[in-house]
Design an enzyme around this catalytic site. Structure first.
Site, PDB file in Angstrom:
ATOM      1  N   TRP A  15       1.373  -0.972   0.037  1.00  0.00           N
ATOM      2  CA  TRP A  15      -0.092  -0.458   0.080  1.00  0.00           C
ATOM      3  C   TRP A  15       0.675   1.684  -0.164  1.00  0.00           C
ATOM      4  CZ3 TRP A  15      -3.953   1.935  -2.044  1.00  0.00           C
ATOM      5  CH2 TRP A  15      -4.758   3.020  -1.515  1.00  0.00           C
ATOM      6  N   PHE A  42      12.065   0.533   4.796  1.00  0.00           N
ATOM      7  CA  PHE A  42      12.680  -0.429   6.064  1.00  0.00           C
ATOM      8  C   PHE A  42      13.386  -1.702   4.707  1.00  0.00           C
ATOM      9  CE2 PHE A  42      12.457  -4.526   8.609  1.00  0.00           C
ATOM     10  CZ  PHE A  42      13.179  -4.325   9.422  1.00  0.00           C
ATOM     11  N   PHE A  98       3.792  -2.785  13.387  1.00  0.00           N
ATOM     12  CA  PHE A  98       5.385  -1.845  13.543  1.00  0.00           C
ATOM     13  C   PHE A  98       5.259  -0.693  14.239  1.00  0.00           C
ATOM     14  CE2 PHE A  98       6.349  -4.746  10.353  1.00  0.00           C
ATOM     15  CZ  PHE A  98       6.559  -5.799  11.087  1.00  0.00           C
ATOM     16  N   LYS A 121      -4.435   0.205   8.435  1.00  0.00           N
ATOM     17  CA  LYS A 121      -5.855  -0.582   9.199  1.00  0.00           C
ATOM     18  C   LYS A 121      -5.092  -1.925  10.712  1.00  0.00           C
ATOM     19  CE  LYS A 121      -8.325  -0.112   5.293  1.00  0.00           C
ATOM     20  NZ  LYS A 121      -8.666  -0.177   4.141  1.00  0.00           N
ATOM     21  N   ALA A 154      -3.991  -2.350  -2.593  1.00  0.00           N
ATOM     22  CA  ALA A 154      -2.929  -1.673  -3.324  1.00  0.00           C
ATOM     23  C   ALA A 154      -3.085  -2.157  -4.915  1.00  0.00           C
ATOM     24  CB  ALA A 154      -2.085  -1.817  -3.039  1.00  0.00           C
ATOM     25  N   LYS A 205     -12.708  -4.887   9.870  1.00  0.00           N
ATOM     26  CA  LYS A 205     -13.103  -5.993   8.485  1.00  0.00           C
ATOM     27  C   LYS A 205     -12.027  -6.831   8.124  1.00  0.00           C
ATOM     28  CE  LYS A 205      -9.965  -3.804   5.225  1.00  0.00           C
ATOM     29  NZ  LYS A 205      -9.717  -4.828   4.603  1.00  0.00           N
ATOM     30  N   LYS A 269       1.968  -8.055   5.092  1.00  0.00           N
ATOM     31  CA  LYS A 269       1.398  -8.781   6.147  1.00  0.00           C
ATOM     32  C   LYS A 269       0.012  -9.050   6.648  1.00  0.00           C
ATOM     33  CE  LYS A 269       5.769  -8.796   8.327  1.00  0.00           C
ATOM     34  NZ  LYS A 269       6.607  -9.908   8.095  1.00  0.00           N
ATOM     35  N   GLN A 271      -3.625  -8.234   8.551  1.00  0.00           N
ATOM     36  CA  GLN A 271      -3.308  -7.756   9.279  1.00  0.00           C
ATOM     37  C   GLN A 271      -5.209  -8.066  10.618  1.00  0.00           C
ATOM     38  OE1 GLN A 271      -2.068  -4.165   9.489  1.00  0.00           O
ATOM     39  NE2 GLN A 271      -0.859  -5.679   9.631  1.00  0.00           N
TER      40      GLN A 271
HETATM   41  N1  NAD Z   1      -1.659  -3.474   0.644  1.00  0.00           N
HETATM   42  C1  NAD Z   1      -3.745  -3.386   0.453  1.00  0.00           C
HETATM   43  O1  NAD Z   1      -3.984  -3.420  -0.545  1.00  0.00           O
HETATM   44  C2  NAD Z   1      -3.992  -2.867   1.328  1.00  0.00           C
HETATM   45  C3  NAD Z   1      -4.764  -1.458   1.276  1.00  0.00           C
HETATM   46  C4  NAD Z   1      -5.344  -0.572   2.050  1.00  0.00           C
HETATM   47  C5  NAD Z   1      -4.421  -0.222   2.930  1.00  0.00           C
HETATM   48  N2  NAD Z   1      -3.413  -1.377   3.659  1.00  0.00           N
HETATM   49  C6  NAD Z   1      -2.805  -1.497   4.842  1.00  0.00           C
HETATM   50  O2  NAD Z   1      -1.807  -0.444   4.950  1.00  0.00           O
HETATM   51  C7  NAD Z   1      -1.032  -0.751   6.166  1.00  0.00           C
HETATM   52  C8  NAD Z   1       0.705  -1.240   5.854  1.00  0.00           C
HETATM   53  O3  NAD Z   1       0.291  -2.248   4.333  1.00  0.00           O
HETATM   54  P1  NAD Z   1       1.231  -2.893   3.318  1.00  0.00           P
HETATM   55  O4  NAD Z   1      -0.266  -3.515   2.354  1.00  0.00           O
HETATM   56  O5  NAD Z   1       1.844  -1.259   3.215  1.00  0.00           O
HETATM   57  O6  NAD Z   1       2.571  -3.370   3.651  1.00  0.00           O
HETATM   58  P2  NAD Z   1       2.439  -5.056   3.657  1.00  0.00           P
HETATM   59  O7  NAD Z   1       2.036  -6.076   3.960  1.00  0.00           O
HETATM   60  O8  NAD Z   1       3.310  -5.325   2.355  1.00  0.00           O
HETATM   61  O9  NAD Z   1       3.773  -4.904   4.592  1.00  0.00           O
HETATM   62  C9  NAD Z   1       5.475  -4.707   4.527  1.00  0.00           C
HETATM   63  C10 NAD Z   1       6.167  -3.904   4.679  1.00  0.00           C
HETATM   64  O10 NAD Z   1       6.495  -4.460   5.977  1.00  0.00           O
HETATM   65  C11 NAD Z   1       7.418  -3.426   5.971  1.00  0.00           C
HETATM   66  N3  NAD Z   1       8.421  -4.404   7.333  1.00  0.00           N
HETATM   67  C12 NAD Z   1       8.643  -5.762   7.484  1.00  0.00           C
HETATM   68  N4  NAD Z   1       9.082  -6.027   9.085  1.00  0.00           N
HETATM   69  C13 NAD Z   1       9.241  -4.159   9.527  1.00  0.00           C
HETATM   70  C14 NAD Z   1       9.484  -4.348  10.471  1.00  0.00           C
HETATM   71  N5  NAD Z   1      10.080  -4.469  11.698  1.00  0.00           N
HETATM   72  N6  NAD Z   1       9.026  -2.194  11.416  1.00  0.00           N
HETATM   73  C15 NAD Z   1       8.492  -1.247   9.928  1.00  0.00           C
HETATM   74  N7  NAD Z   1       8.379  -2.396   8.787  1.00  0.00           N
HETATM   75  C16 NAD Z   1       8.672  -3.623   8.523  1.00  0.00           C
HETATM   76  C17 NAD Z   1       8.308  -4.345   4.893  1.00  0.00           C
HETATM   77  O11 NAD Z   1       9.928  -3.549   5.100  1.00  0.00           O
HETATM   78  C18 NAD Z   1       7.429  -3.621   4.058  1.00  0.00           C
HETATM   79  O12 NAD Z   1       7.351  -2.310   3.309  1.00  0.00           O
HETATM   80  C19 NAD Z   1      -1.558  -2.105   6.632  1.00  0.00           C
HETATM   81  O13 NAD Z   1      -1.641  -2.047   8.005  1.00  0.00           O
HETATM   82  C20 NAD Z   1      -2.808  -2.647   5.664  1.00  0.00           C
HETATM   83  O14 NAD Z   1      -3.861  -2.815   6.522  1.00  0.00           O
HETATM   84  C21 NAD Z   1      -3.180  -2.359   2.671  1.00  0.00           C
HETATM   85  O1  G3P Z   2      -5.583  -8.154   1.365  1.00  0.00           O
HETATM   86  P1  G3P Z   2      -5.907  -7.238   3.086  1.00  0.00           P
HETATM   87  O2  G3P Z   2      -7.101  -7.634   4.032  1.00  0.00           O
HETATM   88  O3  G3P Z   2      -5.190  -7.022   3.452  1.00  0.00           O
HETATM   89  O4  G3P Z   2      -7.268  -5.491   2.324  1.00  0.00           O
HETATM   90  C1  G3P Z   2      -6.787  -4.341   1.374  1.00  0.00           C
HETATM   91  C2  G3P Z   2      -7.010  -3.431   1.887  1.00  0.00           C
HETATM   92  O5  G3P Z   2      -7.420  -2.966   2.612  1.00  0.00           O
HETATM   93  C3  G3P Z   2      -8.910  -3.820   1.266  1.00  0.00           C
HETATM   94  O6  G3P Z   2      -9.396  -2.324   0.990  1.00  0.00           O
END
Ligand code: NAD
Ligand code: G3P
Length: 322
Positions: A15, A42, A98, A121, A154, A205, A269, A271
């Protein structure tokens, strides 16, 4: 006129990188923002190279958002303080587990009037019950916080497939500025003042999405899955999200969630299971677990070894149906 606002994205996962694509483009084209956008990465080694070096040379986060070029004005920075210390706007977008350590590192090292926005989230579970992630950040860093949440997978956002999102911001002028930073033709932003509601919906959610994955893995129908579904982000996450996908594999293969997360997500990761654990403690402390059978069942399956085949029993025995 005030000087251009410097933006730093704290996080560079799936994201965070999709957001970097949007924010980098908007910052470059809007004189209210400094065109250089720092992105804290990171650091890790990918194919023998540092991820920051790959991003700064090839302009692609090949691990977390492969196949998408990031704007060249997005600069990957491995040191958190170097990335964040001069920022006027901080966008927090890391897995929620984190955030505590990241804020502890930043404490006292950022500008006091920085605006923060959380795209994370999840929830934190403190001694007094549930705490929003934006509250954790606000308390640790003493900055004004807003949130951005929506039905926003994302990869789809990065593909510029149309979607909507919501900024929760109590201050109208700040909300308008953050909207200018985030909105594109494909990513439409609504600003509302009820920031806590926006954030809690985004966090909870993820637990439901794990339940939806169990339904799919057990071979139940769409009606079954819809029994746990509500509005936009729930629908999206219950069909296309990672929580759902891994939970389906869990129900089908019998492998552990940790194993499947490693095998299927390449460092990304989940959530949902952690949020289920945090919410479980909060509900238990308040003595209201029985009012949340779905959350309770997801927790029991993820952490107490309850068989996933019992998942539907919790919905059949919902107190509303007695
Ligand atoms: N991916 C999606 O589709 C999406 C969409 C909306 C919201 N989100 C929310 O955004 C947030 C971030 O999700 P994401 O998808 O960007 O991450 P991700 O699930 O891709 O997580 C991996 C990230 O965590 C980092 N990481 C690993 N170990 C770490 C540590 N010890 N300290 C700090 N960082 C570390 C990694 O380097 C990498 O950047 C979450 O809360 C997720 O729910 C995600
Ligand atoms: O892939 P998820 O289940 O972490 O969901 C990603 C986003 O939060 C959806 O809006």
């Amino acid at each position: 006129m005030s000087s251009p606002k410097r933006v730093c994205i704290v996080g560079s996962g799936n994201w965070g990188s999709a957001i970097a694509k949007i924010v980098g483009t908007n910052a470059r084209n809007n004189s209210k923002f400094d065109s250089t956008v720092n992105m804290w990465v990171f650091e890790e080694t990918v194919n023998g190279r540092k991820l920051t070096e790959i991003i700064n040379t090839d302009h692609e986060n090949v691990k977390y958002l492969p196949g998408h070029k990031l704007p060249e004005n997005v600069v990957a920075v491995p040191d958190l303080l170097d990335a964040a210390k001069s920022a006027d706007i901080l966008l927090f977008v890391i897995p929620h587990q984190f955030i505590g350590r990241v804020c502890d590192t930043m404490k006292g090292q950022i500008k006091p009037d920085t605006l923060g926005m959380s795209l994370i989230k999840g929830v934190d579970e403190g001694p007094d019950g549930l705490k929003l992630i934006s509250e954790v950040i606000r308390e640790k860093l003493c900055i004004k916080m807003s949130v951005l949440m929506g039905a926003n997978i994302a990869n789809e956002v990065a593909d510029e497939k149309f979607c909507e999102t919501t900024i929760g911001c109590r201050d109208q002028a700040q909300g308008a500025l953050l909207k200018e930073l985030m909105q594109t033709h494909h990513f439409r932003v609504t600003v509302v003042q009820e920031a806590d509601v926006v954030e809690i919906c985004g966090a909870l959610k993820n637990i439901v999405a794990v339940g939806a994955g169990f339904c799919d893995g057990l071979g139940f129908g769409d009606n079954t899955k819809a029994a746990s579904c509500g509005v936009a982000d729930l629908i999206t996450t219950c069909y296309g999200g990672r929580n759902r996908k891994v939970a389906e594999a869990f129900a089908k293969t019998g492998k552990s969630l940790e194993e499947l997360e490693k095998e299927m997500l390449n460092g990304q990761k989940l959530q949902g299971p952690a949020t289920a654990a945090e919410v479980h403690t909060i509900l238990k402390n308040k003595g209201v677990l029985d009012r949340f059978p779905l959350f309770n069942a997801v927790y029991g399956i993820c952490y107490e070894g309850r068989p996933v085949t019992e998942f539907i029993h919790c919905l059949q025995n919902h107190p509303e149906h007695q």
